[in-house]
Scaffold this active site. Structure first.
Site, PDB file in Angstrom:
ATOM      1  CG  HIS A 113      -1.693  -0.989   1.652  1.00 53.94           C
ATOM      2  ND1 HIS A 113      -1.822  -1.421   2.942  1.00 53.94           N
ATOM      3  CD2 HIS A 113      -2.537  -1.744   0.927  1.00 53.94           C
ATOM      4  CE1 HIS A 113      -2.703  -2.399   2.997  1.00 53.94           C
ATOM      5  NE2 HIS A 113      -3.154  -2.624   1.798  1.00 53.94           N
ATOM      6  CG  ASP A 149       1.736  -0.916   3.403  1.00 52.13           C
ATOM      7  OD1 ASP A 149       0.818  -0.635   4.170  1.00 52.13           O
ATOM      8  OD2 ASP A 149       1.681  -1.798   2.533  1.00 52.13           O
ATOM      9  CD  GLU A 190      -7.708 -11.756   2.493  1.00 53.54           C
ATOM     10  OE1 GLU A 190      -7.217 -10.739   1.976  1.00 53.54           O
ATOM     11  OE2 GLU A 190      -8.023 -11.841   3.687  1.00 53.54           O
ATOM     12  CG  HIS A 205     -11.288 -10.862   2.297  1.00 48.63           C
ATOM     13  ND1 HIS A 205     -10.800  -9.879   1.465  1.00 48.63           N
ATOM     14  CD2 HIS A 205     -10.789 -10.588   3.528  1.00 48.63           C
ATOM     15  CE1 HIS A 205     -10.038  -9.044   2.165  1.00 48.63           C
ATOM     16  NE2 HIS A 205     -10.013  -9.466   3.417  1.00 48.63           N
ATOM     17  CG  ASP A 264      -4.511 -10.810  -1.200  1.00 45.74           C
ATOM     18  OD1 ASP A 264      -3.649 -10.726  -2.100  1.00 45.74           O
ATOM     19  OD2 ASP A 264      -4.935  -9.844  -0.562  1.00 45.74           O
ATOM     20  CG  ASP A 266      -9.834 -10.403   7.686  1.00 44.63           C
ATOM     21  OD1 ASP A 266      -9.102 -11.398   7.555  1.00 44.63           O
ATOM     22  OD2 ASP A 266      -9.909  -9.492   6.848  1.00 44.63           O
ATOM     23  CG  ASP A 296      -5.684 -10.964   7.216  1.00 41.83           C
ATOM     24  OD1 ASP A 296      -6.401 -11.462   6.335  1.00 41.83           O
ATOM     25  OD2 ASP A 296      -5.693  -9.750   7.487  1.00 41.83           O
ATOM     26  CG  ASP A 330      -3.751  -9.522   2.901  1.00 41.85           C
ATOM     27  OD1 ASP A 330      -3.181  -9.006   3.872  1.00 41.85           O
ATOM     28  OD2 ASP A 330      -4.805  -9.059   2.399  1.00 41.85           O
TER      29      ASP A 330
HETATM   30 MN   LIG Z   1      -6.290  -9.191   1.002  1.00 35.06          MN
END
Ligand SMILES: [Mn+2]
Length: 447
Positions: free
Chosen positions: A101, A104, A268, A271, A296, A307, A309, A340
């Site tokens: 990003h 980031d 992802e 998700h 992802d 979420d 991750d 991710d």
């Molecule tokens: Mn993602």
């Protein structure tokens, strides 16, 4: 100077040690399987935000992460040190891609002009590293959700100044994408959704989002930034309802607003789970629509509703995901597997970032090996084609060719007996299929 106290991660092959070590047991980057090198099938990417920026917070706890650049207290010094640490990390892990990003990379200034100046200094350093290392950017994106100005969304904010700010921020992010040669550009609509319908003009917000995507695509074309544009579905979090709910909803949106020619999907695992789907389901929906762009790589937890991750470790899920990829022949035109993912809050030491990527990369490499073996033996291909074979001739072929109407079908079927109709169906033997897949997983990975 070295940031990471670990040797380069190499392929050591299976069975040297049952205990996890600092090596890959299934990912052998230059091994050719199914007609391609494993590195070209998988195109692994390290995500800057989770790997280098994530402090390992959770909704109830502060960050626990210990990182080698924490000693730099000035935000810009730390941002520049992080680039050195990142490129050493990529080299030691043996990946070809990374993703980031805009926010980031460098701290924000008071104005967008100042913010862009901070960002450009870090990007200059990244571009220099790319020249000497050949590291490629799988995709970049713009963080249009963290700052309080995005409280009610970015492109879907009810406040026009915020839309304009988002457009200007994205403009610079696209220019950076061009500078680093990003192969894709991702839009994750962090806060593009609503908290409540009572105060929301949903149609107007979605029209604004579509306008934003068109403007982005047009500007990318204008500056010659030739990336594949990708939308990333997620059903909820942080908003109650996110407009890019899942693959099917996002595809409908893309078709409604004429975006499906220029945009594809970045999907992802976590998700997918939040939307009540499997990762495989989401990939299948996109694959069938010709809109799979990139993946992802992470997983959720069946017992935790948010979420998380987590690094992918569930072999059954990676086999299913890679089965879809192998059927398509690629992840997407320029897609890859971007981690991710982040360590658990209790895995806070620097090297846990390596262990997380090792289990993730090996899980997808194992999934690829099993999926290719299933394809080579035509295990599911024959089963699926047999299941639909009644459409290859007779009434089935006439239905598919559009040669019969309801009246014709009534004439054809009206006097068939219960026994005849029962005989037209067959047991799926689903338990046998699952047993077979288990055998393929165990057998393939034992070799
Ligand atoms: Mn993602």
């Amino acid at each position: 100077m070295s940031y990471w106290n670990i040797d380069k991660i190499n392929y050591i092959g299976p069975h040297k040690s049952l205990k996890s070590t600092s090596g890959f047991q299934y990912y052998n980057p230059d091994e050719v399987i199914g007609g391609k090198k494993m590195r070209d099938w998988l195109r692994f990417s390290v995500a800057y935000w989770h790997t280098f920026d994530q402090r390992l917070v959770d909704p109830f706890g502060d960050g626990t992460a210990i990182r080698p650049y924490d000693k730099y207290s000035d935000p810009m010094d730390q941002a520049l040190a992080k680039v050195d640490a990142a490129f050493e990390f990529y080299d030691k892990l043996g990946v070809d891609f990374f993703a980031f990003h805009d926010r980031d990379l460098a701290p924000e200034g008071d104005t967008l002009r100042e913010t862009n100046q901070n960002l450009d200094k870090v990007v200059d350093k990244i571009v220099e590293y790319q020249k000497t290392t050949g590291m490629k950017v799988l995709w970049n994106t713009s963080n249009l959700f963290n700052n309080p100005r995005f409280v009610a969304g970015a492109a879907t904010s009810p406040y026009a100044d915020i839309f304009a700010y988002s457009a200007a921020q994205l403009k610079h992010s696209l220019e950076i994408g061009k500078r680093v040669g990003a192969q894709n550009y991702v839009f994750w609509g962090g806060r593009e959704g609503y908290e409540s319908l009572w105060n929301t003009d949903m149609k107007r917000e979605q029209e604004h989002a579509a306008k934003f995507f068109h403007l982005a695509k047009d500007y990318a074309k204008e500056i010659g930034f030739d990336a594949q544009m990708l939308l990333e579905p997620k059903p909820k979090e942080p908003t109650t309802h996110q407009y890019d709910f899942d693959a099917a909803t996002t595809i409908a949106f893309m078709k409604e607003y004429n975006l499906d020619k220029d945009f594809k999907l970045n999907l992802e695992g976590n998700h997918a789970n939040l939307a009540g789907h499997t990762y495989q389901h989401e990939i299948r929906v996109a694959r069938d629509a010709g809109l799979l762009g990139s993946l992802d790589a992470n997983q959720g937890d069946k017992l935790i509703g948010w979420d998380i991750d987590e690094y992918p470790s569930n072999l059954y899920e990676t086999v299913a995901a890679m089965y879809e990829v192998v059927q398509l022949g690629q992840i997407g035109p320029r897609g890859g597997l971007n981690f991710d993912s982040k360590p658990r809050r209790s895995s806070f030491e620097p090297n846990d970032l390596f262990y997380g990527h090792i289990v993730g990369m090996d899980s997808f490499a194992a999934g690829l090996r099993v999926a290719l073996k299933l394809k080579e033996d035509k295990v599911l291909e024959n089963l699926v084609s047999d299941r639909y074979s009644s459409y290859n001739s007779g009434i089935g072929a006439q239905i598919e060719a559009g040669k019969v109407n309801f009246k014709d079908m009534e004439d054809y079927i009206i006097d068939k007996t219960q026994a005849e109709l029962r005989a037209a169906t067959h047991s799926d033997h689903l338990e046998q299929i699952k047993d077979t897949i288990n055998h393929y997983i165990v057998e393939t990975l034992s070799k």
